[in-house]
Design an enzyme around this catalytic site. Structure first.
Site, mmCIF file in Angstrom:
data_model
loop_
_atom_site.group_PDB
_atom_site.id
_atom_site.type_symbol
_atom_site.label_atom_id
_atom_site.label_comp_id
_atom_site.label_asym_id
_atom_site.label_seq_id
_atom_site.Cartn_x
_atom_site.Cartn_y
_atom_site.Cartn_z
ATOM 1 N N HIS A 115 40.699 34.374 64.726
ATOM 2 C CA HIS A 115 41.367 35.116 65.795
ATOM 3 C C HIS A 115 40.887 36.561 65.801
ATOM 4 C CE1 HIS A 115 44.032 35.931 62.395
ATOM 5 N NE2 HIS A 115 44.694 36.853 63.085
ATOM 6 N N HIS A 144 42.210 39.618 65.439
ATOM 7 C CA HIS A 144 42.797 40.783 64.768
ATOM 8 C C HIS A 144 41.780 41.483 63.856
ATOM 9 C CE1 HIS A 144 47.188 39.295 65.407
ATOM 10 N NE2 HIS A 144 46.755 40.032 66.407
ATOM 11 N N ASP A 159 41.831 42.886 60.994
ATOM 12 C CA ASP A 159 41.748 42.564 59.564
ATOM 13 C C ASP A 159 41.073 41.211 59.326
ATOM 14 O OD1 ASP A 159 44.123 41.390 60.683
ATOM 15 O OD2 ASP A 159 44.845 40.989 58.660
ATOM 16 N N HIS A 160 40.656 40.552 60.421
ATOM 17 C CA HIS A 160 39.919 39.287 60.281
ATOM 18 C C HIS A 160 38.473 39.392 60.763
ATOM 19 C CE1 HIS A 160 43.352 36.648 59.135
ATOM 20 N NE2 HIS A 160 43.962 37.749 59.505
ATOM 21 N N HIS A 215 50.430 32.835 66.882
ATOM 22 C CA HIS A 215 50.194 34.158 66.288
ATOM 23 C C HIS A 215 49.433 35.015 67.306
ATOM 24 C CE1 HIS A 215 49.345 37.142 63.194
ATOM 25 N NE2 HIS A 215 48.055 37.029 63.425
ATOM 26 N N ASP A 224 45.995 33.096 60.480
ATOM 27 C CA ASP A 224 47.366 33.599 60.336
ATOM 28 C C ASP A 224 48.389 32.710 61.028
ATOM 29 O OD1 ASP A 224 46.170 35.646 59.008
ATOM 30 O OD2 ASP A 224 46.659 37.206 60.484
ATOM 31 N N HIS A 240 46.069 35.056 54.494
ATOM 32 C CA HIS A 240 46.764 36.061 53.681
ATOM 33 C C HIS A 240 47.409 35.409 52.468
ATOM 34 C CE1 HIS A 240 46.680 39.538 56.501
ATOM 35 N NE2 HIS A 240 46.573 38.581 57.402
HETATM 36 ZN ZN LIG Z 1 46.389 38.128 62.564
#
Ligand SMILES: [Zn+2]
Length: 256
Positions: free
Chosen positions: A53, A55, A57-58, A111, A128, A166
């Site tokens: 996805h 985001h 942090d990915h 998400h 996530d 995570h």
């Molecule tokens: Zn995420």
């Protein structure tokens, strides 16, 4: 398949290419530095990037990784992800035949709306959406979408290994046991997780079988969970989606 740690609790998953020794695929590289460090350490080369996805942090490390090596980038069909060389829709094959890797794309919104998972080789890379003993927050999707996505993952073969984005297992188990205090499997799992944590050992991958036994968000049909959600809501909940929505709301405000 092994994890690299990034930020406070992200995992970047590494997949060793079965038919190309010394070549690795990374899943959700939010930061390039841990990946570069691993490539230097192992002498391996990067062969492809998989993204679940959009985001940061990915995918925050993608640009730097591509600056060092132009490799295929496979991810969801979403204009917010610019670097993709292959945009995947539900049911499509995500194949890297030269590496001996073959995944199926599962579109699992909730998400985020375009979130996907990669399923193959007995493994599920689910970003996530599903965590061990928990699930991601609904930033873009509805409870109906997120619960349907989780239901789909729950129905995968029980031995499927779950590689989530995570490490939140210990905190998730605090909530799981608050919502489902009579769950002996969750209580036993909490002991195992505490021991792994004491030695700083990753608590992932999990399995679908374990998640079906301990994860409250996969157990919205369970009578005890439903009763706990109804009590927390202070009103009747008509179906499993309403139970899921109440659990997610409860968890959002939960402090162990
Ligand atoms: Zn995420």
């Amino acid at each position: 398949m092994r994890p690299l740690r990034a930020f406070s609790d992200n995992y970047i998953w590494l997949i060793d290419a079965p038919q190309a020794p010394g070549r690795i695929v990374v899943v959700d590289p939010g930061d390039a530095e841990p990946v570069f460090a691993e490539l230097r350490r192992s002498g391996a080369s990067l062969a492809a990037i998989l993204l679940t996805h959009h985001h940061p942090d990915h995918l925050g490390g993608v640009e730097a990784l591509l600056g060092a090596a132009a490799v295929p980038v496979l991810g969801p069909d979403d204009a917010r992800i610019p670097a993709l060389t292959r945009r995947l829709r539900d049911g499509e094959a995500a194949q890297l035949p030269e590496l001996g890797l073959h995944f199926q794309t599962l579109h699992i919104p909730g998400h985020t709306l375009s979130h996907i998972a990669f399923l193959g080789h007995g493994a599920l890379f689910c970003g996530d959406t599903l965590f061990s003993a928990g699930c991601g927050r609904m930033f873009e999707g509805t409870p109906a979408q997120m619960s349907a996505s989780l239901r789909r993952l729950s129905a995968l073969p029980p031995a499927t290994r779950v590689f989530a984005g995570h490490e939140s297992t210990a905190a998730n188990l605090c909530f799981a046991l608050a919502a489902d205090p009579g769950n002996a499997a969750a209580a036993h799992y909490r002991e195992i997780v505490a021991a792994l944590r004491a030695t700083d050992t990753p608590r992932l991958p999990s399995t679908i079988d374990l998640e079906n036994r301990v994860n409250p968000f996969l157990r919205c049909d369970d009578a005890a969970i439903r009763a706990a959600a109804v009590e927390h809501a202070g009103k009747p909940l008509n179906d499993a989606v309403a139970v899921f929505a109440e659990l997610r709301r409860w968890k959002d405000g939960f402090r162990a």
